[in-house]
Design an enzyme around this catalytic site. Structure first.
Site, mmCIF file in Angstrom:
data_model
loop_
_atom_site.group_PDB
_atom_site.id
_atom_site.type_symbol
_atom_site.label_atom_id
_atom_site.label_comp_id
_atom_site.label_asym_id
_atom_site.label_seq_id
_atom_site.Cartn_x
_atom_site.Cartn_y
_atom_site.Cartn_z
ATOM 1 N N GLU A 157 0.782 -1.153 -0.090
ATOM 2 C CA GLU A 157 0.082 0.031 0.012
ATOM 3 C C GLU A 157 0.780 1.342 -0.059
ATOM 4 O O GLU A 157 0.596 2.179 -0.650
ATOM 5 C CB GLU A 157 -0.889 -0.069 1.188
ATOM 6 C CG GLU A 157 -1.790 1.440 1.446
ATOM 7 C CD GLU A 157 -2.778 1.379 2.231
ATOM 8 O OE1 GLU A 157 -2.916 0.548 3.119
ATOM 9 O OE2 GLU A 157 -3.788 2.177 2.188
ATOM 10 N N ASP A 185 -6.056 -4.751 0.626
ATOM 11 C CA ASP A 185 -6.933 -4.992 1.776
ATOM 12 C C ASP A 185 -7.717 -6.260 1.775
ATOM 13 O O ASP A 185 -8.096 -6.502 2.668
ATOM 14 C CB ASP A 185 -8.247 -3.762 1.570
ATOM 15 C CG ASP A 185 -7.668 -2.347 1.978
ATOM 16 O OD1 ASP A 185 -7.028 -2.315 2.798
ATOM 17 O OD2 ASP A 185 -7.856 -1.537 0.722
ATOM 18 N N ILE A 213 -0.258 -1.940 7.744
ATOM 19 C CA ILE A 213 -0.958 -1.836 8.885
ATOM 20 C C ILE A 213 -2.923 -1.631 8.115
ATOM 21 O O ILE A 213 -2.711 -0.460 7.464
ATOM 22 C CB ILE A 213 -0.952 -0.680 9.748
ATOM 23 C CG1 ILE A 213 0.546 -0.588 10.444
ATOM 24 C CG2 ILE A 213 -2.133 -0.502 10.973
ATOM 25 C CD1 ILE A 213 0.595 0.484 11.263
ATOM 26 N N ASP A 214 -3.394 -2.712 8.227
ATOM 27 C CA ASP A 214 -5.027 -2.321 8.005
ATOM 28 C C ASP A 214 -5.528 -2.081 9.227
ATOM 29 O O ASP A 214 -5.464 -2.828 10.170
ATOM 30 C CB ASP A 214 -5.141 -3.759 7.302
ATOM 31 C CG ASP A 214 -6.811 -3.465 6.729
ATOM 32 O OD1 ASP A 214 -6.925 -2.315 5.821
ATOM 33 O OD2 ASP A 214 -7.717 -4.188 6.743
ATOM 34 N N ASP A 273 -0.400 -5.427 2.810
ATOM 35 C CA ASP A 273 -0.955 -3.847 3.600
ATOM 36 C C ASP A 273 -0.281 -4.022 5.079
ATOM 37 O O ASP A 273 -0.380 -4.853 6.166
ATOM 38 C CB ASP A 273 -2.436 -4.146 3.875
ATOM 39 C CG ASP A 273 -2.960 -2.499 4.373
ATOM 40 O OD1 ASP A 273 -2.086 -1.741 4.813
ATOM 41 O OD2 ASP A 273 -4.171 -2.175 4.074
ATOM 42 N N THR A 305 -5.583 1.522 10.114
ATOM 43 C CA THR A 305 -4.937 2.565 10.493
ATOM 44 C C THR A 305 -5.347 3.590 11.651
ATOM 45 O O THR A 305 -4.740 3.878 12.417
ATOM 46 C CB THR A 305 -3.888 3.339 9.252
ATOM 47 O OG1 THR A 305 -3.472 2.273 8.569
ATOM 48 C CG2 THR A 305 -3.112 4.656 9.548
HETATM 49 C C1 IPD Z 1 -8.706 0.815 5.261
HETATM 50 C C2 IPD Z 1 -9.670 -0.091 6.174
HETATM 51 C C3 IPD Z 1 -10.900 0.176 6.086
HETATM 52 C C4 IPD Z 1 -11.720 0.352 5.075
HETATM 53 C C5 IPD Z 1 -10.947 1.031 3.877
HETATM 54 C C6 IPD Z 1 -9.457 0.623 3.763
HETATM 55 P P1 IPD Z 1 -6.098 1.250 6.069
HETATM 56 O O1 IPD Z 1 -7.404 0.437 5.150
HETATM 57 O O2 IPD Z 1 -9.390 -1.515 5.747
HETATM 58 O O3 IPD Z 1 -11.582 -0.648 7.063
HETATM 59 O O4 IPD Z 1 -12.937 0.607 4.992
HETATM 60 O O5 IPD Z 1 -11.340 0.586 2.624
HETATM 61 O O6 IPD Z 1 -8.578 1.605 2.991
HETATM 62 O O7 IPD Z 1 -6.294 2.615 5.288
HETATM 63 O O8 IPD Z 1 -6.666 1.214 7.054
HETATM 64 O O9 IPD Z 1 -5.106 0.338 5.573
HETATM 65 CA CA CA Z 2 -2.960 0.335 5.467
#
Ligand code: IPD
Ligand code: CA
Length: 286
Positions: free
Chosen positions: A69, A228, A90-91, A88, A93
């Site tokens: 990402e 994701d 950190i998913d 990813d 964030t």
């Molecule tokens: C997000 C999270 C969030 C989702 C967003 C993502 P991130 O990723 O997974 O739940 O609603 O579409 O972009 O920004 O925390 O890596």
């Molecule tokens: Ca992320």
């Protein structure tokens, strides 16, 4: 040479634990920046974790491609058919920034743009989800997914008995915001979908694991990227779940199609998908 998926999974588990320790060490006092808008957030830790993971994967598997990402360049980075790690760092964030304990690292491996290995680790809860194509999905190595087993005689999955994962995402205007808002409202209404409830875990990967575990019945989102969903996708499918498109009629979604509906394993899965699509008000456009 064909990829040794078991060995890749083991490598990713070790890497996820190392990265998880780094993520956990940084939570609590996190400063952040925004990317596309004020709700699309990034921290120094996102970049540091991705750098660590990319370096280790390139050293161990120089023959495989890498997509992450934080190093993704819109319009330039392309997902190809070659074996590719899709990461990813950190998913969740926003959760990480708020110390809400639902962020994770998501490490996927895809061949021909299809996910074949997934490792998702939440260091705050010490939950390690793994899946290998054709070999099942597990929590913490031993608990086979799904965790929630069907109750004998229970009715098949339908909207009226479903707990549904949703997310607002980061785009809070235009057609996508309208479609999401109106669809959420329709799904909730007593005279329409009348689902039992909604949950937002704040992480696509955590939502997918919850569907794989059978704790959520479905998860619908538009706006995600391949990083994701890649790891969670294989975990979901190996638990008997199914990923289809977040738009009506898309039975075989591309990994990077950005609109998804994940549904847990159940005899009623197909009619549920059609009923869910029937509630979507308009068309998402990502
Ligand atoms: C997000 C999270 C969030 C989702 C967003 C993502 P991130 O990723 O997974 O739940 O609603 O579409 O972009 O920004 O925390 O890596
Ligand atoms: Ca992320």
């Amino acid at each position: 040479m064909s990829a040794d998926l078991e060995q890749i999974k083991d490598f990713l588990v070790t890497l996820a634990k190392e990265a998880g320790a780094l993520i956990q060490a940084k939570t609590g006092r996190v400063s952040y920046d925004d990317k596309v808008n004020a709700v699309d957030l990034v921290t120094e830790t996102d970049a540091a974790v991705e750098a660590l993971v990319a370096a280790k994967l390139r050293a161990a598997y120089p023959e495989y491609a890498f997509m992450g990402e934080e190093s993704y360049v819109p319009g330039e980075t392309k997902l190809g058919d070659e074996p590719t790690f899709i990461v990813d760092p950190i998913d969740g964030t926003t959760n990480f920034i708020h110390s809400f304990p639902f962020s994770c690292i998501s490490l996927g491996f895809a061949i021909n743009k299809k996910p074949v290995v997934g490792v998702i680790y939440n260091p705050f809860l010490d939950w390690m989800y793994t899946g290998i194509k054709g070999k099942g999905a597990y929590l913490n190595g031993t608990q086979r997914l799904p965790l929630r087993q069907p109750v004998p005689g229970a009715p098949p999955l339908e909207l009226a008995n479903a707990l549904v994962g949703i997310e607002w995402g980061t785009q809070r205007d235009g057609v996508n915001y309208k479609v999401k808002s109106e669809t959420f409202s329709k799904l909730a209404a007593a005279d329409k979908g009348f689902v039992q409830g909604f949950r937002s875990l704040g992480s696509a990967a955590m939502n997918l694991c919850a569907v794989a575990a059978g704790q959520l019945d479905a998860y619908w989102e538009g706006g995600c990227y391949a990083w994701d969903v890649c790891a969670g996708w294989v975990i979901l499918e190996e638990a008997g779940g199914r990923m289809v498109g977040g738009r009506k009629g898309v039975w075989d979604p591309a990994m990077d199609c950005r609109m998804y509906l994940a549904v847990r394993g159940d005899a009623g899965q197909k009619p549920f998908i059609e009923a869910f699509w029937g509630q979507i008000e308009g068309e998402l456009d990502y």
